[in-house]
Design a protein around this motif. Structure first.
Motif, PDB file in Angstrom:
ATOM      1  N   LEU A  67      27.010  16.164   2.342  1.00  0.00           N
ATOM      2  CA  LEU A  67      26.982  16.099   3.982  1.00  0.00           C
ATOM      3  C   LEU A  67      25.861  17.049   4.628  1.00  0.00           C
ATOM      4  CD1 LEU A  67      30.649  15.266   4.879  1.00  0.00           C
ATOM      5  CD2 LEU A  67      28.777  13.641   4.803  1.00  0.00           C
ATOM      6  N   ILE A  68      26.292  18.096   4.552  1.00  0.00           N
ATOM      7  CA  ILE A  68      25.214  19.162   5.266  1.00  0.00           C
ATOM      8  C   ILE A  68      23.852  19.081   4.647  1.00  0.00           C
ATOM      9  CG2 ILE A  68      24.710  21.675   5.465  1.00  0.00           C
ATOM     10  CD1 ILE A  68      27.011  20.826   7.120  1.00  0.00           C
ATOM     11  N   THR A  69      23.678  18.855   3.534  1.00  0.00           N
ATOM     12  CA  THR A  69      22.281  18.968   2.931  1.00  0.00           C
ATOM     13  C   THR A  69      21.611  17.589   3.394  1.00  0.00           C
ATOM     14  OG1 THR A  69      22.898  20.149   1.080  1.00  0.00           O
ATOM     15  CG2 THR A  69      20.658  19.057   0.925  1.00  0.00           C
ATOM     16  N   SER A  70      22.331  16.467   3.358  1.00  0.00           N
ATOM     17  CA  SER A  70      21.612  15.141   3.482  1.00  0.00           C
ATOM     18  C   SER A  70      21.251  15.107   4.791  1.00  0.00           C
ATOM     19  CB  SER A  70      22.821  13.941   3.039  1.00  0.00           C
ATOM     20  OG  SER A  70      23.850  14.133   3.656  1.00  0.00           O
ATOM     21  N   ILE A  71      22.428  15.570   5.722  1.00  0.00           N
ATOM     22  CA  ILE A  71      22.002  15.328   7.280  1.00  0.00           C
ATOM     23  C   ILE A  71      20.929  16.353   7.893  1.00  0.00           C
ATOM     24  CG2 ILE A  71      23.203  15.816   9.382  1.00  0.00           C
ATOM     25  CD1 ILE A  71      25.671  14.533   8.483  1.00  0.00           C
ATOM     26  N   THR A  72      20.993  17.642   7.253  1.00  0.00           N
ATOM     27  CA  THR A  72      19.882  18.648   7.784  1.00  0.00           C
ATOM     28  C   THR A  72      18.447  18.033   7.448  1.00  0.00           C
ATOM     29  OG1 THR A  72      21.913  20.607   7.392  1.00  0.00           O
ATOM     30  CG2 THR A  72      19.325  21.104   7.476  1.00  0.00           C
ATOM     31  N   LYS A  92       5.753  17.990  -1.209  1.00  0.00           N
ATOM     32  CA  LYS A  92       7.169  17.564  -1.197  1.00  0.00           C
ATOM     33  C   LYS A  92       8.018  18.353  -2.157  1.00  0.00           C
ATOM     34  CE  LYS A  92       5.819  12.855   0.236  1.00  0.00           C
ATOM     35  NZ  LYS A  92       5.881  11.417  -0.231  1.00  0.00           N
ATOM     36  N   ALA A  93       7.551  18.562  -3.182  1.00  0.00           N
ATOM     37  CA  ALA A  93       8.337  19.434  -4.235  1.00  0.00           C
ATOM     38  C   ALA A  93       8.504  20.835  -3.670  1.00  0.00           C
ATOM     39  CB  ALA A  93       7.737  19.597  -5.618  1.00  0.00           C
ATOM     40  N   ASP A  94       7.753  21.468  -3.125  1.00  0.00           N
ATOM     41  CA  ASP A  94       7.860  22.745  -2.449  1.00  0.00           C
ATOM     42  C   ASP A  94       9.194  22.616  -1.557  1.00  0.00           C
ATOM     43  OD1 ASP A  94       5.816  23.999  -3.816  1.00  0.00           O
ATOM     44  OD2 ASP A  94       4.239  23.346  -2.343  1.00  0.00           O
ATOM     45  N   PHE A  95       9.000  21.644  -0.649  1.00  0.00           N
ATOM     46  CA  PHE A  95       9.935  21.360   0.350  1.00  0.00           C
ATOM     47  C   PHE A  95      11.572  21.141  -0.338  1.00  0.00           C
ATOM     48  CE2 PHE A  95      12.692  18.269   2.922  1.00  0.00           C
ATOM     49  CZ  PHE A  95      12.475  19.058   4.398  1.00  0.00           C
ATOM     50  N   ILE A  96      11.591  20.390  -1.267  1.00  0.00           N
ATOM     51  CA  ILE A  96      12.762  19.985  -1.876  1.00  0.00           C
ATOM     52  C   ILE A  96      13.250  21.263  -2.590  1.00  0.00           C
ATOM     53  CG2 ILE A  96      13.803  18.808  -3.696  1.00  0.00           C
ATOM     54  CD1 ILE A  96      13.523  17.154  -1.241  1.00  0.00           C
ATOM     55  N   ILE A  97      12.548  22.070  -3.320  1.00  0.00           N
ATOM     56  CA  ILE A  97      13.074  23.282  -4.013  1.00  0.00           C
ATOM     57  C   ILE A  97      13.268  24.212  -2.963  1.00  0.00           C
ATOM     58  CG2 ILE A  97      12.213  24.861  -5.694  1.00  0.00           C
ATOM     59  CD1 ILE A  97      12.877  22.084  -6.784  1.00  0.00           C
ATOM     60  N   LEU A 149      20.074  15.853  -1.036  1.00  0.00           N
ATOM     61  CA  LEU A 149      18.448  15.581  -1.063  1.00  0.00           C
ATOM     62  C   LEU A 149      18.058  14.264  -1.149  1.00  0.00           C
ATOM     63  CD1 LEU A 149      17.668  19.426  -2.135  1.00  0.00           C
ATOM     64  CD2 LEU A 149      17.415  18.622   0.039  1.00  0.00           C
ATOM     65  N   LEU A 150      18.736  13.961  -2.364  1.00  0.00           N
ATOM     66  CA  LEU A 150      18.063  12.556  -2.864  1.00  0.00           C
ATOM     67  C   LEU A 150      18.554  11.670  -1.786  1.00  0.00           C
ATOM     68  CD1 LEU A 150      16.820  10.932  -4.962  1.00  0.00           C
ATOM     69  CD2 LEU A 150      18.942  10.732  -6.235  1.00  0.00           C
TER      70      LEU A 150
END
Length: 244
Positions: A67-72, A92-97, A149-150
């Motif tokens: 919940l926290i990750t997806s909403i943030t 985008k990969a830098d952002f996700i990692i 994240l996904l």
């Protein structure tokens, strides 16, 4: 992908979290409170918490981090922050990692607090090493982070992010072995549960609490880790710069 840019992104996320005490409390305190509530509820029924406590320990951190990750992450995109960041060398990969590193660190702290509370305050009986229990809890929370994240890439509002719960989380709770041992399920449902990562997280935690060793714990843990890595690989491919 640049490790330096990913680390810088992680630092920025942690700096933002430092000024968001509600999110910190939700990540670090809420799982322990929920585990404590469950233990209190069955305090007069001997053996119930020991039977289900391991599965609960896998369940709540996974849900909270999802919940926290997806909403943030979704807020970053809706606010236009991601779009501005994409005008820099940040990929985008830098952002996700970077997000995975930041929330992975929070997952480590969360696991230490939750496992310590479950064992020393609630009295969860663990026959295996506590470090293994903590390791499984960390990997499980990272799985929730990666799946969050996904999922955030497909949502347009915070409400839609929460709506992914019935699709991505609830089936895993029902088929994960919490309500019925997986080997007692109908063959079709058992086969489906084998493809759900939370099932293997619960198997790993229950293996540690039962004192299992070697591949009995390592195999489901590797499967959970593989699912988490897969989500992190797919997330940059589906991430949009901005939500319409």
């Amino acid at each position: 992908m640049s490790i330096r840019r990913a680390i810088a992104t992680a630092g920025r996320v942690l700096h933002q979290l430092r000024h968001d005490p509600r999110s910190i409390a939700l990540m670090l305190v809420a799982p322990s409170l929920l585990v404590g509530l469950f233990a209190w509820l069955f305090a007069d029924q001997e053996g119930v918490f020991d039977r289900f406590g391991g599965a609960i320990l896998a369940l709540f951190p996974f849900i909270v981090m999802f919940l926290i990750t997806s909403i943030t992450t979704l807020r970053e995109r809706r606010s236009g922050t991601l779009e501005r960041l994409m005008t820099t060398p940040l990929g985008k990969a830098d952002f996700i990692i970077g997000y995975a590193l930041a929330f992975g660190l929070m997952a480590v702290v969360q696991a230490i607090i939750t496992v310590t509370f479950a064992v020393y305050v609630c009295g969860l009986q663990v026959d295996g090493p506590l470090w293994q229990l903590g390791l499984v809890a960390v990997v499980d929370a990272i799985l929730g982070t990666a799946l969050g994240l996904l999922a955030s890439a497909f949502a347009q509002t915070e409400f839609q992010a929460v709506q992914f719960m019935p699709v991505l989380v609830f089936p895993q709770i029902i088929l994960g072995g919490l309500f019925m041992p997986r080997d007692q399920m109908p063959d079709v449902l058992y086969a489906i549960s084998d493809w759900l990562p939370l099932s293997h997280a619960i198997d790993a935690i229950e293996g540690v609490t039962a004192g299992d060793e070697g591949w009995d714990v390592g195999s489901p843990l590797l499967i959970v880790g593989a699912f988490a890595v897969g989500c992190l690989v797919l997330a940059p491919l589906t991430l949009r710069r901005r939500t319409p």
